[in-house]
Motif scaffolding. Sequence first.
Motif, PDB file in Angstrom:
ATOM      1  N   ASN A 164     -47.647 -40.160  47.005  1.00 26.72           N
ATOM      2  CA  ASN A 164     -47.704 -40.915  45.754  1.00 26.72           C
ATOM      3  C   ASN A 164     -48.954 -40.580  44.963  1.00 26.72           C
ATOM      4  O   ASN A 164     -48.924 -40.549  43.731  1.00 26.72           O
ATOM      5  N   LEU A 165     -50.048 -40.296  45.657  1.00 22.91           N
ATOM      6  CA  LEU A 165     -51.291 -39.950  44.977  1.00 22.91           C
ATOM      7  C   LEU A 165     -51.149 -38.646  44.210  1.00 22.91           C
ATOM      8  O   LEU A 165     -51.605 -38.524  43.067  1.00 22.91           O
ATOM      9  N   VAL A 166     -50.470 -37.668  44.815  1.00 16.55           N
ATOM     10  CA  VAL A 166     -50.342 -36.347  44.198  1.00 16.55           C
ATOM     11  C   VAL A 166     -49.219 -36.316  43.168  1.00 16.55           C
ATOM     12  O   VAL A 166     -49.392 -35.833  42.047  1.00 16.55           O
ATOM     13  N   ILE A 167     -48.053 -36.862  43.531  1.00 18.22           N
ATOM     14  CA  ILE A 167     -46.872 -36.749  42.676  1.00 18.22           C
ATOM     15  C   ILE A 167     -46.893 -37.744  41.527  1.00 18.22           C
ATOM     16  O   ILE A 167     -46.609 -37.386  40.372  1.00 18.22           O
ATOM     17  N   ARG A 168     -47.279 -38.990  41.808  1.00 15.60           N
ATOM     18  CA  ARG A 168     -47.195 -40.036  40.793  1.00 15.60           C
ATOM     19  C   ARG A 168     -48.550 -40.400  40.213  1.00 15.60           C
ATOM     20  O   ARG A 168     -48.640 -41.200  39.287  1.00 15.60           O
ATOM     21  N   GLY A 169     -49.607 -39.845  40.771  1.00 16.35           N
ATOM     22  CA  GLY A 169     -50.923 -40.179  40.275  1.00 16.35           C
ATOM     23  C   GLY A 169     -51.354 -41.587  40.611  1.00 16.35           C
ATOM     24  O   GLY A 169     -52.267 -42.142  39.993  1.00 16.35           O
ATOM     25  N   GLY A 170     -50.691 -42.210  41.578  1.00 14.22           N
ATOM     26  CA  GLY A 170     -51.024 -43.571  41.989  1.00 14.22           C
ATOM     27  C   GLY A 170     -51.472 -43.594  43.436  1.00 14.22           C
ATOM     28  O   GLY A 170     -52.293 -42.786  43.861  1.00 14.22           O
ATOM     29  N   GLY A 171     -50.904 -44.521  44.187  1.00  9.75           N
ATOM     30  CA  GLY A 171     -51.214 -44.602  45.609  1.00  9.75           C
ATOM     31  C   GLY A 171     -51.986 -45.847  45.995  1.00  9.75           C
ATOM     32  O   GLY A 171     -52.055 -46.179  47.183  1.00  9.75           O
ATOM     33  N   MET A 172     -52.553 -46.578  45.040  1.00 12.11           N
ATOM     34  CA  MET A 172     -53.330 -47.764  45.370  1.00 12.11           C
ATOM     35  C   MET A 172     -52.459 -48.836  46.015  1.00 12.11           C
ATOM     36  O   MET A 172     -52.855 -49.480  46.991  1.00 12.11           O
ATOM     37  N   ASP A 173     -51.235 -49.038  45.488  1.00 10.84           N
ATOM     38  CA  ASP A 173     -50.342 -50.035  46.074  1.00 10.84           C
ATOM     39  C   ASP A 173     -49.979 -49.669  47.509  1.00 10.84           C
ATOM     40  O   ASP A 173     -49.896 -50.548  48.384  1.00 10.84           O
ATOM     41  N   GLN A 174     -49.742 -48.391  47.761  1.00 12.79           N
ATOM     42  CA  GLN A 174     -49.421 -47.956  49.118  1.00 12.79           C
ATOM     43  C   GLN A 174     -50.605 -48.173  50.060  1.00 12.79           C
ATOM     44  O   GLN A 174     -50.435 -48.588  51.207  1.00 12.79           O
ATOM     45  N   LEU A 175     -51.803 -47.907  49.554  1.00 14.09           N
ATOM     46  CA  LEU A 175     -53.002 -48.126  50.360  1.00 14.09           C
ATOM     47  C   LEU A 175     -53.176 -49.611  50.676  1.00 14.09           C
ATOM     48  O   LEU A 175     -53.526 -49.980  51.807  1.00 14.09           O
ATOM     49  N   MET A 176     -52.912 -50.473  49.714  1.00 10.58           N
ATOM     50  CA  MET A 176     -52.987 -51.905  49.948  1.00 10.58           C
ATOM     51  C   MET A 176     -51.916 -52.353  50.942  1.00 10.58           C
ATOM     52  O   MET A 176     -52.149 -53.250  51.762  1.00 10.58           O
ATOM     53  N   GLY A 177     -50.744 -51.727  50.878  1.00 10.79           N
ATOM     54  CA  GLY A 177     -49.694 -52.048  51.839  1.00 10.79           C
ATOM     55  C   GLY A 177     -50.091 -51.681  53.261  1.00 10.79           C
ATOM     56  O   GLY A 177     -49.809 -52.421  54.211  1.00 10.79           O
ATOM     57  N   ILE A 178     -50.737 -50.536  53.422  1.00  8.04           N
ATOM     58  CA  ILE A 178     -51.233 -50.137  54.742  1.00  8.04           C
ATOM     59  C   ILE A 178     -52.243 -51.159  55.251  1.00  8.04           C
ATOM     60  O   ILE A 178     -52.217 -51.566  56.417  1.00  8.04           O
ATOM     61  N   LEU A 179     -53.140 -51.601  54.373  1.00  6.15           N
ATOM     62  CA  LEU A 179     -54.143 -52.595  54.744  1.00  6.15           C
ATOM     63  C   LEU A 179     -53.489 -53.905  55.176  1.00  6.15           C
ATOM     64  O   LEU A 179     -53.862 -54.493  56.205  1.00  6.15           O
ATOM     65  N   VAL A 180     -52.509 -54.363  54.417  1.00  8.60           N
ATOM     66  CA  VAL A 180     -51.833 -55.621  54.731  1.00  8.60           C
ATOM     67  C   VAL A 180     -51.072 -55.512  56.047  1.00  8.60           C
ATOM     68  O   VAL A 180     -51.141 -56.419  56.902  1.00  8.60           O
ATOM     69  N   GLY A 181     -50.324 -54.419  56.233  1.00 11.29           N
ATOM     70  CA  GLY A 181     -49.582 -54.238  57.475  1.00 11.29           C
ATOM     71  C   GLY A 181     -50.504 -54.157  58.677  1.00 11.29           C
ATOM     72  O   GLY A 181     -50.225 -54.720  59.745  1.00 11.29           O
ATOM     73  N   HIS A 182     -51.628 -53.458  58.524  1.00  6.42           N
ATOM     74  CA  HIS A 182     -52.578 -53.341  59.638  1.00  6.42           C
ATOM     75  C   HIS A 182     -53.224 -54.689  59.952  1.00  6.42           C
ATOM     76  O   HIS A 182     -53.477 -54.996  61.127  1.00  6.42           O
ATOM     77  N   MET A 183     -53.486 -55.490  58.939  1.00  2.36           N
ATOM     78  CA  MET A 183     -54.099 -56.796  59.162  1.00  2.36           C
ATOM     79  C   MET A 183     -53.197 -57.665  60.041  1.00  2.36           C
ATOM     80  O   MET A 183     -53.658 -58.302  60.991  1.00  2.36           O
ATOM     81  N   TYR A 184     -51.893 -57.684  59.719  1.00  2.23           N
ATOM     82  CA  TYR A 184     -50.965 -58.458  60.551  1.00  2.23           C
ATOM     83  C   TYR A 184     -50.888 -57.884  61.958  1.00  2.23           C
ATOM     84  O   TYR A 184     -50.965 -58.630  62.950  1.00  2.23           O
ATOM     85  N   PHE A 185     -50.738 -56.576  62.074  1.00  2.00           N
ATOM     86  CA  PHE A 185     -50.599 -55.942  63.379  1.00  2.00           C
ATOM     87  C   PHE A 185     -51.843 -56.174  64.237  1.00  2.00           C
ATOM     88  O   PHE A 185     -51.750 -56.461  65.427  1.00  2.00           O
ATOM     89  N   PHE A 186     -53.021 -56.086  63.620  1.00  2.00           N
ATOM     90  CA  PHE A 186     -54.263 -56.267  64.363  1.00  2.00           C
ATOM     91  C   PHE A 186     -54.400 -57.709  64.852  1.00  2.00           C
ATOM     92  O   PHE A 186     -54.715 -57.951  66.023  1.00  2.00           O
ATOM     93  N   LEU A 187     -54.173 -58.675  63.962  1.00  2.00           N
ATOM     94  CA  LEU A 187     -54.364 -60.073  64.345  1.00  2.00           C
ATOM     95  C   LEU A 187     -53.304 -60.554  65.322  1.00  2.00           C
ATOM     96  O   LEU A 187     -53.597 -61.354  66.228  1.00  2.00           O
ATOM     97  N   MET A 188     -52.073 -60.079  65.168  1.00  2.00           N
ATOM     98  CA  MET A 188     -50.986 -60.567  66.009  1.00  2.00           C
ATOM     99  C   MET A 188     -50.922 -59.861  67.364  1.00  2.00           C
ATOM    100  O   MET A 188     -50.630 -60.498  68.394  1.00  2.00           O
ATOM    101  N   PHE A 189     -51.236 -58.567  67.404  1.00  2.00           N
ATOM    102  CA  PHE A 189     -51.038 -57.807  68.627  1.00  2.00           C
ATOM    103  C   PHE A 189     -52.306 -57.167  69.176  1.00  2.00           C
ATOM    104  O   PHE A 189     -52.674 -57.371  70.325  1.00  2.00           O
ATOM    105  N   LYS A 190     -52.974 -56.400  68.346  1.00  2.00           N
ATOM    106  CA  LYS A 190     -54.063 -55.566  68.858  1.00  2.00           C
ATOM    107  C   LYS A 190     -55.278 -56.382  69.288  1.00  2.00           C
ATOM    108  O   LYS A 190     -55.836 -56.159  70.366  1.00  2.00           O
TER     109      LYS A 190
END
Length: 255
Positions: A164-190
Amino acid sequence: MSSDIGDWYRGIPQISRYWFTGSVALPLAGKIGIVTPIQMIMNFYLVFYKFHFWRPFTALFYYPITPQTGFHYLMNLYFLYSYSTQLETEFYQGRPAEYLFALIFMWLCSLVLSCVLEIALLMDIMVMAVLYLWCANNKDVIVRFWFGTQFKAMYLPWILFLFNLVIRGGGMDQLMGILVGHMYFFLMFKYPQDFGGRQLIHTPQILYKWFPSTRGGVHGFGQRPFGGRAQRPGDDGGQDQPHRWGGSGHRLGGN
């Protein structure tokens, strides 16, 4: 054909079906003029000072459908359907309340980020968060991307971010999604399992009343799902097997 479509739709698990339906109905309603798109997006000031309390919900489902965004919207729908369905029917099988809580927790985290960073739409963040959660639970599964490239699922969220960073010139939303998903995974499991910490987040009992479990969970609550992978490399002739679209894995893009 209508019967086949109906059977397919009814085959989507409950929570994923609600989310998928809203993500189709609301954008289409905006496209044909039934609802006003500007009324659907997230706006911190209007929510807290003008009492537009519907916006945090509509911002989750709404996405503008234009010639420029149409393909990305369809890809989001596919990822939503595919990864959400697999999470609900594999790791969260028979435990809809726990999966609903995962979505609610990630949605609330997305809302905080949207207020801080002034992000108007939440679909990209939430879809990437669910994709990240699936990949974290299936990190050693081999997936295929465009042009025949293959890699472990643990790298897929970052590949999509760079794409998305290269093709669409964006990527911030995807980066925030990774952060949100990792936050849940870390607190719930890791954190509870790897660091010996206490369970910091729990599924509220009221969700169990609304969405009762249909069978005992295979995995203990707070345990790392799948032991870090859905399929052990080497289980089939000692070779990691690439996963394709549908079933328990994916083939992303075409050869």
